[in-house]
Design a protein around this motif. Structure first.
Motif, PDB file in Angstrom:
ATOM      1  N   ASP A  25       0.830  -1.203   0.000  1.00 50.50           N
ATOM      2  CA  ASP A  25       0.000   0.000   0.000  1.00 50.50           C
ATOM      3  C   ASP A  25       0.867   1.257   0.000  1.00 50.50           C
ATOM      4  O   ASP A  25       0.558   2.247  -0.681  1.00 50.50           O
ATOM      5  CB  ASP A  25      -0.924   0.003   1.220  1.00 50.50           C
ATOM      6  CG  ASP A  25      -1.949  -1.119   1.164  1.00 50.50           C
ATOM      7  OD1 ASP A  25      -2.171  -1.644   0.055  1.00 50.50           O
ATOM      8  OD2 ASP A  25      -2.507  -1.467   2.224  1.00 50.50           O
ATOM      9  N   ASN A 194      -6.675  -1.477  -7.614  1.00 49.38           N
ATOM     10  CA  ASN A 194      -6.453  -1.629  -6.166  1.00 49.38           C
ATOM     11  C   ASN A 194      -6.327  -0.275  -5.479  1.00 49.38           C
ATOM     12  O   ASN A 194      -6.826  -0.066  -4.364  1.00 49.38           O
ATOM     13  CB  ASN A 194      -5.198  -2.461  -5.917  1.00 49.38           C
ATOM     14  CG  ASN A 194      -5.387  -3.916  -6.276  1.00 49.38           C
ATOM     15  OD1 ASN A 194      -6.510  -4.413  -6.298  1.00 49.38           O
ATOM     16  ND2 ASN A 194      -4.297  -4.608  -6.582  1.00 49.38           N
ATOM     17  N   LYS A 197      -9.683   1.207  -5.091  1.00 48.27           N
ATOM     18  CA  LYS A 197     -10.401   0.523  -4.020  1.00 48.27           C
ATOM     19  C   LYS A 197      -9.946   1.031  -2.656  1.00 48.27           C
ATOM     20  O   LYS A 197     -10.765   1.288  -1.763  1.00 48.27           O
ATOM     21  CB  LYS A 197     -10.161  -0.982  -4.149  1.00 48.27           C
ATOM     22  CG  LYS A 197     -10.873  -1.816  -3.098  1.00 48.27           C
ATOM     23  CD  LYS A 197     -10.587  -3.295  -3.295  1.00 48.27           C
ATOM     24  CE  LYS A 197     -11.256  -4.139  -2.216  1.00 48.27           C
ATOM     25  NZ  LYS A 197     -10.952  -5.587  -2.385  1.00 48.27           N
ATOM     26  N   ARG A 198      -8.614   1.171  -2.488  1.00 48.71           N
ATOM     27  CA  ARG A 198      -8.097   1.669  -1.206  1.00 48.71           C
ATOM     28  C   ARG A 198      -8.538   3.107  -0.954  1.00 48.71           C
ATOM     29  O   ARG A 198      -8.881   3.474   0.177  1.00 48.71           O
ATOM     30  CB  ARG A 198      -6.570   1.576  -1.198  1.00 48.71           C
ATOM     31  CG  ARG A 198      -6.027   0.165  -1.037  1.00 48.71           C
ATOM     32  CD  ARG A 198      -4.547   0.196  -0.705  1.00 48.71           C
ATOM     33  NE  ARG A 198      -3.783   0.830  -1.769  1.00 48.71           N
ATOM     34  CZ  ARG A 198      -3.286   0.202  -2.826  1.00 48.71           C
ATOM     35  NH1 ARG A 198      -3.488  -1.106  -2.964  1.00 48.71           N
ATOM     36  NH2 ARG A 198      -2.604   0.849  -3.744  1.00 48.71           N
ATOM     37  N   LYS A 200     -11.228   4.538  -1.993  1.00 44.01           N
ATOM     38  CA  LYS A 200     -12.636   4.510  -1.614  1.00 44.01           C
ATOM     39  C   LYS A 200     -12.799   4.111  -0.154  1.00 44.01           C
ATOM     40  O   LYS A 200     -13.578   4.722   0.603  1.00 44.01           O
ATOM     41  CB  LYS A 200     -13.389   3.529  -2.516  1.00 44.01           C
ATOM     42  CG  LYS A 200     -14.880   3.456  -2.229  1.00 44.01           C
ATOM     43  CD  LYS A 200     -15.573   2.483  -3.170  1.00 44.01           C
ATOM     44  CE  LYS A 200     -17.073   2.400  -2.859  1.00 44.01           C
ATOM     45  NZ  LYS A 200     -17.764   1.441  -3.759  1.00 44.01           N
ATOM     46  N   GLU A 201     -12.042   3.087   0.269  1.00 46.25           N
ATOM     47  CA  GLU A 201     -12.114   2.654   1.672  1.00 46.25           C
ATOM     48  C   GLU A 201     -11.625   3.759   2.606  1.00 46.25           C
ATOM     49  O   GLU A 201     -12.209   3.997   3.668  1.00 46.25           O
ATOM     50  CB  GLU A 201     -11.278   1.379   1.861  1.00 46.25           C
ATOM     51  CG  GLU A 201     -11.862   0.149   1.146  1.00 46.25           C
ATOM     52  CD  GLU A 201     -10.967  -1.061   1.275  1.00 46.25           C
ATOM     53  OE1 GLU A 201      -9.832  -0.890   1.776  1.00 46.25           O
ATOM     54  OE2 GLU A 201     -11.385  -2.170   0.876  1.00 46.25           O
ATOM     55  N   GLU A 202     -10.517   4.435   2.219  1.00 43.65           N
ATOM     56  CA  GLU A 202      -9.995   5.517   3.052  1.00 43.65           C
ATOM     57  C   GLU A 202     -10.994   6.671   3.139  1.00 43.65           C
ATOM     58  O   GLU A 202     -11.139   7.296   4.193  1.00 43.65           O
ATOM     59  CB  GLU A 202      -8.659   6.003   2.498  1.00 43.65           C
ATOM     60  CG  GLU A 202      -7.528   4.995   2.663  1.00 43.65           C
ATOM     61  CD  GLU A 202      -6.247   5.471   2.004  1.00 43.65           C
ATOM     62  OE1 GLU A 202      -6.275   6.557   1.382  1.00 43.65           O
ATOM     63  OE2 GLU A 202      -5.218   4.754   2.106  1.00 43.65           O
ATOM     64  N   GLU A 204     -14.234   6.413   2.951  1.00 47.09           N
ATOM     65  CA  GLU A 204     -15.287   5.986   3.869  1.00 47.09           C
ATOM     66  C   GLU A 204     -14.826   6.084   5.320  1.00 47.09           C
ATOM     67  O   GLU A 204     -15.590   6.504   6.194  1.00 47.09           O
ATOM     68  CB  GLU A 204     -15.706   4.549   3.535  1.00 47.09           C
ATOM     69  CG  GLU A 204     -16.423   4.417   2.195  1.00 47.09           C
ATOM     70  CD  GLU A 204     -16.763   2.968   1.868  1.00 47.09           C
ATOM     71  OE1 GLU A 204     -16.324   2.094   2.631  1.00 47.09           O
ATOM     72  OE2 GLU A 204     -17.457   2.733   0.860  1.00 47.09           O
ATOM     73  N   MET A 205     -13.544   5.709   5.569  1.00 47.76           N
ATOM     74  CA  MET A 205     -13.015   5.814   6.934  1.00 47.76           C
ATOM     75  C   MET A 205     -12.938   7.277   7.375  1.00 47.76           C
ATOM     76  O   MET A 205     -13.248   7.602   8.523  1.00 47.76           O
ATOM     77  CB  MET A 205     -11.636   5.164   6.996  1.00 47.76           C
ATOM     78  CG  MET A 205     -11.650   3.647   6.923  1.00 47.76           C
ATOM     79  SD  MET A 205     -12.608   2.922   8.296  1.00 47.76           S
ATOM     80  CE  MET A 205     -11.652   3.472   9.699  1.00 47.76           C
TER      81      MET A 205
END
Length: 423
Positions: A25, A194, A197-198, A200-202, A204-205
């Motif tokens: 990452d 990828n 995707k990361r 998007k997750e970050e 959301e966090m």
């Protein structure tokens, strides 16, 4: 024996990383690709309120500032050793699976397409002209993989006894191979996928953390408002109790003064309650006091002279208090008489009888003259001794209404203030 590695460190920026996944990452976000193993564990400061792990003091301070959480548990010692090779293998398998997902499912081996091999048609024709079958010629050219007629004839001679030498030859269709550029493009597409995707997750966090920060901020503001309201209520209750205590203390002082007055009257052989004449005199005093408050008397002397005059009178009264610490009755009788004399002159400035005091009077001698400083007090107020008449006399010209008012105020303070002369 070397210590087992507990983390990875980026040699480009010295960032501590807990696993190969975090290193990947980090590479995707920064482009850094130089990592090494380290025997130092990454800090793990876990918040007791929400369970968020912080890897350094800066993250801990930021988390406290955003949420107000201050209790953390250091779980750094619980860090496990990492197996870099195993994690690399697992990461590679994950990448292969993702590449396979991009490429799509492969066809089963049982249904793979069969085709005739491609050979040089001119050489095959020459072999057929020599009396060999087309299938033999095709097999010879395919298995030798050459453009030499001699080598093909030599292969036929060696394999002419094979059972399937005259059967048609079918081979698997050639799979199209990806070029290096296509492979690189697929890997780059996978990396971009990828990364998206990361991100998007970050995002959301971050959204969840912002919601948590807003919620915590509202709770803190509500707690602060409640604390302020409670403090205001406590202050109101304190002032209320303070006023009640002051009222009780004043009532006790008033009751004590009233009892002292009754006791003095009993000692003097007087009835405890005021007579009609005394009540009338007290009423006149109260009316005169109210009138003086409503319309202050004309001031003949300057403010500085009046202040100095009041200070001199107060000093005489305080000295008398100190000279008779245990004889309040005698002092009060003296001060009451002086107040009556001063008040009569102030209320009847035109009557001569009130401006003359007989020194030989038994009442004057016992109540006034017997207390040191009383004659000096009267002299300051304007009474001068007349030896021929054996009396104290105040001329109409020397009478100053404002100074008499000041003298009366000082005597009234000495009589009513229970703490007079104690400071």
């Amino acid at each position: 024996m070397a210590a087992a590695p507990l983390s990875l460190v980026c040699r480009n920026c010295n960032a501590p990383l807990r696993s190969v996944k975090e290193a990947q990452d980090h590479n995707a976000s920064t482009g850094h690709a130089d990592f090494e193993e380290s025997v130092e564990a990454v800090l793990s400061l876990v918040c007791e309120d929400c369970g968020k792990p912080c890897r350094n003091q800066t993250e801990q301070d930021l988390h406290t500032k955003r949420t107000g959480h201050r209790k953390f548990v250091d779980k750094t010692s619980e860090a496990m050793a990492i197996d870099t090779e195993q994690q690399m293998a697992a990461a590679s398998e994950e990448i292969k699976d993702e590449l396979q997902e991009i490429a799509g499912p492969s066809k089963p081996q049982a249904v793979q397409e069969k085709v005739a091999p491609e050979v040089d048609p001119s050489l095959r024709q020459q072999i057929e002209d020599m009396g060999f079958s087309a299938n033999k010629a095709t097999r010879a050219l395919h298995f030798t993989g050459t453009a030499s007629l001699e080598q093909a004839i030599d292969w036929i001679m060696k394999h002419q006894d094979d059972a399937d030498v005259d059967e048609p030859l079918m081979v698997d269709a050639a799979k199209p191979k990806m070029s290096p550029e296509e492979t690189k493009k697929q890997i780059e597409d996978l990396r971009i996928k990828n990364k998206a995707k990361r991100e998007k997750e970050e995002a959301e966090m971050r959204k969840l953390r912002e919601q948590e920060r807003i919620r915590s901020g509202k709770e803190l503001q509500a707690a602060e408002r409640e604390n302020k309201m409670n403090e205001l209520k406590r202050n109101v209750e304190y002032r209320k109790r303070e006023k009640e205590q002051d009222a009780i203390a004043r009532a006790k002082i008033k009751a004590r003064l009233e009892e002292d007055r009754r006791e003095r009257r009993r000692k003097l052989g007087l009835p405890e309650e005021l007579t009609a004449e005394e009540q009338e005199l007290e009423t006149k005093k109260e009316e005169a006091k109210k009138a003086s408050k409503a319309a202050p008397a004309r001031v003949d002397a300057s403010p500085s002279a009046a202040a100095s005059f009041a200070q001199n009178l107060r000093k005489i009264l305080v000295d008398q208090k100190k000279q008779h610490p245990n004889d309040d009755a005698k002092l009060r009788a003296c001060w009451t008489t002086l107040l009556r004399c001063i008040g009569n002159v102030a209320q009847h400035p035109g009557e001569e009888k009130y401006r003359q005091l007989k020194l030989s009077s038994a009442a004057f001698q016992s109540k006034v003259a017997s207390v040191n400083g009383s004659l000096q007090f009267l002299n300051l107020c304007g009474f001068k001794q007349n030896e021929a008449a054996d009396a104290l006399h105040m001329d109409a010209a020397s009478m100053k209404q404002d100074l008499l008012t000041v003298a009366g105020a000082e005597l009234n303070s000495a009589l009513t203030n229970p703490f007079f002369g104690m400071l």
